[in-house]
Enzyme design. Structure first.
Site, PDB file in Angstrom:
ATOM      1  N   CYS A 192      84.225   9.831 -87.601  1.00  0.00           N
ATOM      2  CA  CYS A 192      84.815   8.506 -87.730  1.00  0.00           C
ATOM      3  C   CYS A 192      85.451   8.054 -86.415  1.00  0.00           C
ATOM      4  O   CYS A 192      85.643   8.833 -85.491  1.00  0.00           O
ATOM      5  CB  CYS A 192      85.858   8.502 -88.842  1.00  0.00           C
ATOM      6  SG  CYS A 192      85.139   8.689 -90.499  1.00  0.00           S
ATOM      7  N   HIS A 223      89.140   3.559 -88.746  1.00  0.00           N
ATOM      8  CA  HIS A 223      90.361   3.673 -89.546  1.00  0.00           C
ATOM      9  C   HIS A 223      91.575   3.972 -88.675  1.00  0.00           C
ATOM     10  O   HIS A 223      91.467   4.261 -87.480  1.00  0.00           O
ATOM     11  CB  HIS A 223      90.195   4.753 -90.615  1.00  0.00           C
ATOM     12  CG  HIS A 223      90.037   6.144 -90.065  1.00  0.00           C
ATOM     13  ND1 HIS A 223      91.105   6.926 -89.688  1.00  0.00           N
ATOM     14  CD2 HIS A 223      88.931   6.901 -89.832  1.00  0.00           C
ATOM     15  CE1 HIS A 223      90.674   8.096 -89.258  1.00  0.00           C
ATOM     16  NE2 HIS A 223      89.354   8.104 -89.321  1.00  0.00           N
TER      17      HIS A 223
END
Length: 222
Positions: free
Chosen positions: A196, A180
């Site tokens: 992440c 992301h």
């Protein structure tokens, strides 16, 4: 038939043409010309400039806050992965989009901090532009201040998922890990997230435009 994957070098390098032409000066001019630092290089200033046409206009990256080693670039790549594969080099904080002819498009990333790192083979099941962020229940338990976002945080520049999110699935199971965007330039090249893989918003927008759903992804362990 095997589908080949090529980097659109013309699209990737188009911003650099004027920079290279600007270097064709006379010997006398070059003699007195100071070298351009990467942070002031017109090519990178263009690559990481503002994106006013996004749903939420993205400001330019402050390149002074990012180590030039993590700027997006085409590099030689000798790994065994097939073209079109994403490879996260956790120890060195890079994400590679493997191309053919021994090359890859390399992005600098921030990765999961100790205790939250994840590795393995999976796939990008789907992508979202300006996604809603919903913290996992265990994260809310650790950080009660996130309770107000239990049902989702609306998209925007302050949303932790940034401008794009690529959702990592192991088969049909959501791993809850994402590739992301982020506004936190200082975090690129560091281990800071909850597992992440984060990129500058300009980079994740570029990446998302290049990879289809079901792209394989390999995250190498630290």
């Amino acid at each position: 038939m095997t589908k080949t994957f090529r980097i659109d070098r013309r699209g990737f390098l188009c911003g650099g043409a004027s920079f290279f032409l600007a270097g064709c000066t006379s010997g006398m001019e070059r003699q007195f010309k100071l070298p351009v630092s990467p942070q002031n290089d017109p090519y990178y200033l263009s690559l990481y400039g503002p994106l006013p046409d996004e749903r939420f206009p993205v400001p330019a990256v402050d390149l002074k806050k990012v180590d030039p080693a993590y700027y997006r670039r085409v590099v030689d790549y000798d790994g065994p992965e097939r073209p079109g594969t994403l490879v996260v080099d956790t120890p060195n904080r890079y994400l590679y989009l493997v191309a053919e002819n021994g090359q890859a498009l390399r992005y600098g990333v921030g990765i999961g901090r100790d205790g939250f790192a994840w590795s393995g083979r999976a796939r990008i099941a789907y992508k979202r532009a300006w996604p809603t962020w919903t913290p996992p229940a265990e994260m809310v338990a650790r950080q009660p201040e996130l309770e107000k976002f239990r049902n989702g945080m609306p998209p925007g520049l302050q949303n932790p998922l940034g401008a794009r999110a690529l959702y990592i699935f192991d088969g049909n199971r959501d791993t809850l890990y994402r590739v992301h965007g982020t506004m936190e330039e200082w975090s690129i090249g560091r281990a800071v997230s909850s597992g992440c893989v984060r990129l500058l918003n300009q980079d994740v927008i570029d990446l998302a435009s290049r990879v289809p759903n079901n792209t394989p992804i390999i995250v190498r362990p630290a």
